[in-house]
Each structure stands twice: as structure tokens, then as C-alpha cells.
Enzyme design. Sequence first.
Site, PDB file in Angstrom:
ATOM      1  N   PRO A 287     -12.881   0.497   5.974  1.00  0.00           N
ATOM      2  CG  PRO A 287     -13.148  -1.777   6.413  1.00  0.00           C
ATOM      3  CD  PRO A 287     -13.291  -0.759   5.334  1.00  0.00           C
ATOM      4  CG  ASP A 463      -9.894  -1.381   2.886  1.00  0.00           C
ATOM      5  OD1 ASP A 463     -10.621  -1.990   3.693  1.00  0.00           O
ATOM      6  OD2 ASP A 463     -10.295  -0.949   1.783  1.00  0.00           O
ATOM      7  CG  HIS A 464      -9.523  -4.923   9.327  1.00  0.00           C
ATOM      8  ND1 HIS A 464      -8.960  -6.130   9.011  1.00  0.00           N
ATOM      9  CD2 HIS A 464      -9.489  -4.848  10.684  1.00  0.00           C
ATOM     10  CE1 HIS A 464      -8.605  -6.763  10.115  1.00  0.00           C
ATOM     11  NE2 HIS A 464      -8.913  -6.011  11.142  1.00  0.00           N
ATOM     12  NE  ARG A 465     -13.234  -2.191   1.991  1.00  0.00           N
ATOM     13  CZ  ARG A 465     -13.556  -1.373   0.991  1.00  0.00           C
ATOM     14  NH1 ARG A 465     -14.777  -1.414   0.467  1.00  0.00           N
ATOM     15  NH2 ARG A 465     -12.670  -0.525   0.501  1.00  0.00           N
ATOM     16  CB  ILE A 467      -4.607  -5.602   5.050  1.00  0.00           C
ATOM     17  CG1 ILE A 467      -4.204  -5.134   3.649  1.00  0.00           C
ATOM     18  CG2 ILE A 467      -3.381  -6.017   5.854  1.00  0.00           C
ATOM     19  CD1 ILE A 467      -3.415  -3.838   3.643  1.00  0.00           C
TER      20      ILE A 467
END
Length: 493
Positions: A287, A463-465, A467
Site C-alpha cells: 500500500p 509502504d504503509h504496512r 511505515i
Amino acid sequence: MSAKKFALPDLGEGLTESEIVAWKVAVGDTVALNQVIAEVETAKALVELPSPFAGVVSQLFADEGATVQVGEPIVEFDVDAGDGDAGDGDAGNVETSPSTPVSEAAADAAADGVPAELDAALAPTSPALAERQAVLVGYGPKVEGGPRPARRARAWSAHEPQPQDALQSQDAAATVPEARDDVAADIPTADAGERPRSTPPVRKLARDLGIDLTQVNGTGEDGLITRDDVQRVAAAGKAASAVTIDEAARATLRSGSDAGRQETRMPIRGIRKATAQAMVNSAFTAPHVTEFLTVDVTAGMDLVRSLASSSAFAGKRITILSIVAKALILAARRTPAVNSHWDEDAQEIVQFGHINLGIAAATGRGLIVPNIKDADTLSLGELADALVDLVEAARSGATSPANLSGGTITITNVGVFGVDAGTPILNPGEAAILAMGAVRRMPWEYRGEIALREVMTLSLSFDHRLIDGEQGSRFLVDIGTVLSDPGMVLTMV
């Protein structure tokens, strides 16, 4: 005489296939040990294949442009019994050395910042060392003993582009000096029948410009043909051709030919195919979030100019890319989540203890992202040298497979195209990628007044998973702080 078949070896990192780009030999040719017989392209790099045998080419099993699987035979030699063997295996097989994988050799060359092919080309040419010319590791003869030839320092030509200009574009045509009417008469040629001495990057440049190296006289050490030698011949040819185009050709050029308006189709393969698949996987797996920060980098540019005139950095190519790279490394220490990896299979977050800094490079064969190993251990001067080596390898197509894998975080320099910002896609397996835009002089608020300042926009995709917004923002601001006020580094270390 005995027949020996040479099968396509694994060129590193478990690659399963390669494309035959060009044959350097034909059926009936007599081939010396270690002579380059073909250029092959993998999903990661363009590689020259040296011959593991001395003998006569009796058969080619694949045409140029064909894709060959690892382990399939590509060429057969007629070899004198007991002479030129790569091993003691039966005919039809080439022994490999499992204890010396390609990736180890590439990594060894990368540790010095010099492609293995270039290292071999620069080696002294005494008979004793000629036997030790590099072969593609994993097959071929192995000569024990003897000192390792010293590497020669690389001199940058005044006509070569700066490192930051070359990273994002394959400078295939290079910078050609302005043609002079008298230049053709000044260019001597090599003796007939003598194989020209040059390095792989120079040979690549000559191929791109259509220059026959046998017609070029080398001005380098021991007659080595340099980039300037090739460019001088190209300039002379350009001047000559400019005065021989007749009026009919001019009319055709003005009006355009029907052939130039026809659609063309190119097979999707090699680096372009691998990059496309990797980008699709990355875009639809991780994401992505992108944040932007526009900063006044006047102080950072002043630092670049100051270091350029400093005796302590004499001979170093310190650029704004060097400063951005160093700022990223410092900022990553304060926000280690940006230097991590999501391991889906193990259901673990892997936080790396080192930084292998990737630099995105758009070449004529597609996008590649070579990386500088353990960049966090390098000083600013060492980092600048590593960037120079990376640029040279990317421009010449000599980037080793080992340098194209194992990256942990990436920088892409879209500013060389005059672009201000973008939304870069993550390099697969990495948590963050930083895009640096063009440096522009524009009105900016400075100490309560409006002044012309040098301004840059930074774009960070992550990567929002791995960070969250707070971490990504802090990391981006730390980089901007170093660029806008380099003295703030003292508060970060």
C-alpha cells in the site's frame, strides 16, 4: 580433435534464462581461451561471455535475439584433445565450479566499485597475466598463483556528463565534441590486424556511435583507446557526413518517409519485462503512500560548491545527489523503519542492520536499480566515489547481477529531466523510495523577506504496512533539514 559443447551458465542470482544479444564469433572461427564469444542479456544486466575453450567454432545452437534457458547448449567447439578444457567432463558438458558462484565474483568486483569486465580489461598485458584474464565465474579455466593486477584509477574526461546527469538516462550517444573541418586529417588509425585495446565502456560507446575501433588510434597508456579517442573519430565522421547529404536526401528528411510513420512492434523481454512485472507486483502488493516536501536547498548547494573547491575533496565528484544520499542515510538512522522489509512468508518485519542504497537508472535497455553495498559505512567522499562507479557501470551496461540485488532503500533523481516531483513506485521488497526533483531558483521567503533561493521538491513513497504517517513525515523532514541547513547534522549524530 574432440567436440565440446558450452551450455549457458547461471549468470547469477538464480536467473533461468538469457537472450543472445550478439554473437562475436561465427562457425569456422578459431577462438582463443577467454575470448569473448557472445553478449547475452539477462533480466538484470548485459554480460559478455568468454570462451571456456581454445578451438574452432563448429556450431551455434541459437540465433541472435533468441532466448535460451540456463543449461541449454549455445555453442560447440572442436578442441584438441587435452587442450583448452574447462574441466574433465564428457563432451557435451561444461564443468562448473559450485564453490565459486557468479554472485560471489560480482560482489567481489562490486566491493571495489569496478565491474569485473572492466577490471579484466584494465589488467596489465604481460604473458603471465594474460592467462589470468577474468572468465565468467562458474566455468572455464582457473589459474592458481600470481599477484593480483593493480587497478588503475579512472580519469574523468571533460566531455563526460556529471554523475547526476547520467544516473537517469543511458548516455548512449555520449557528448560529442564540436566538429572541426580539420579534425579528420588529425586522426591516425590502428595497424591492420591488430586487435584494438579498450575497456568495455569504450567498446559500448563505439558500438553505439557506429565506430570501428580498428580505425581508432589509442592515446591512452600503452595505446589504450579512450572515450575521447572514440568521440574525436565520431565528430570527424559527423562533419564529413554533414557535407555529403544531397538535395534529394534533404527533401526526404524534411518531408518524412513512409517508413518512419509505420508502427513498430518490439518483444517484451529482458530487463523491460522483469521491470514491468516487478512494478506491477509492487504497486498491487504494498500500500503506497507518497508525501511531498519543498525545501530551500541554497545552503546545501553552497556546500556542494564549497566542497568542489576544497583541497580535502580534490578529485571527488561531490554533487547534490551525494548530499541527498548522505542525508537519507543519517535520517534512516533516526527512523529505522524506512530501512525494512515485509516478509510475507515468515509473517515478520525484517529491519535491516545495514543500508544498501539503490539508485534508479533509466538505460536504453530499461530501468535498473543498482545499489551501493553498506552505504551507511561510507564517508561523504567514499559515497561520492561509489556513485561515480555506479554511474559508469550503468552507462556502459556493465552493472553486475550482485549490484542489482539486495537493495534496502532507493533514491530516484527525476530532477535531471527538469521534473519537480513525482509519485515513485517502491522497488520490490523495500519500504521506501525518495525522488529528488530539479533544483530551481525562485522567489522564496528568507529571513522575513522575499529573495531568489534554490529550491527542491522531495517526494517520498513508502509502504504503509511498515511505515506510518508520523515516521514517514519525520524521515522526510530530517532529509530536508540537512539540505536546508547542513549544520543541523550535528544534532543528528
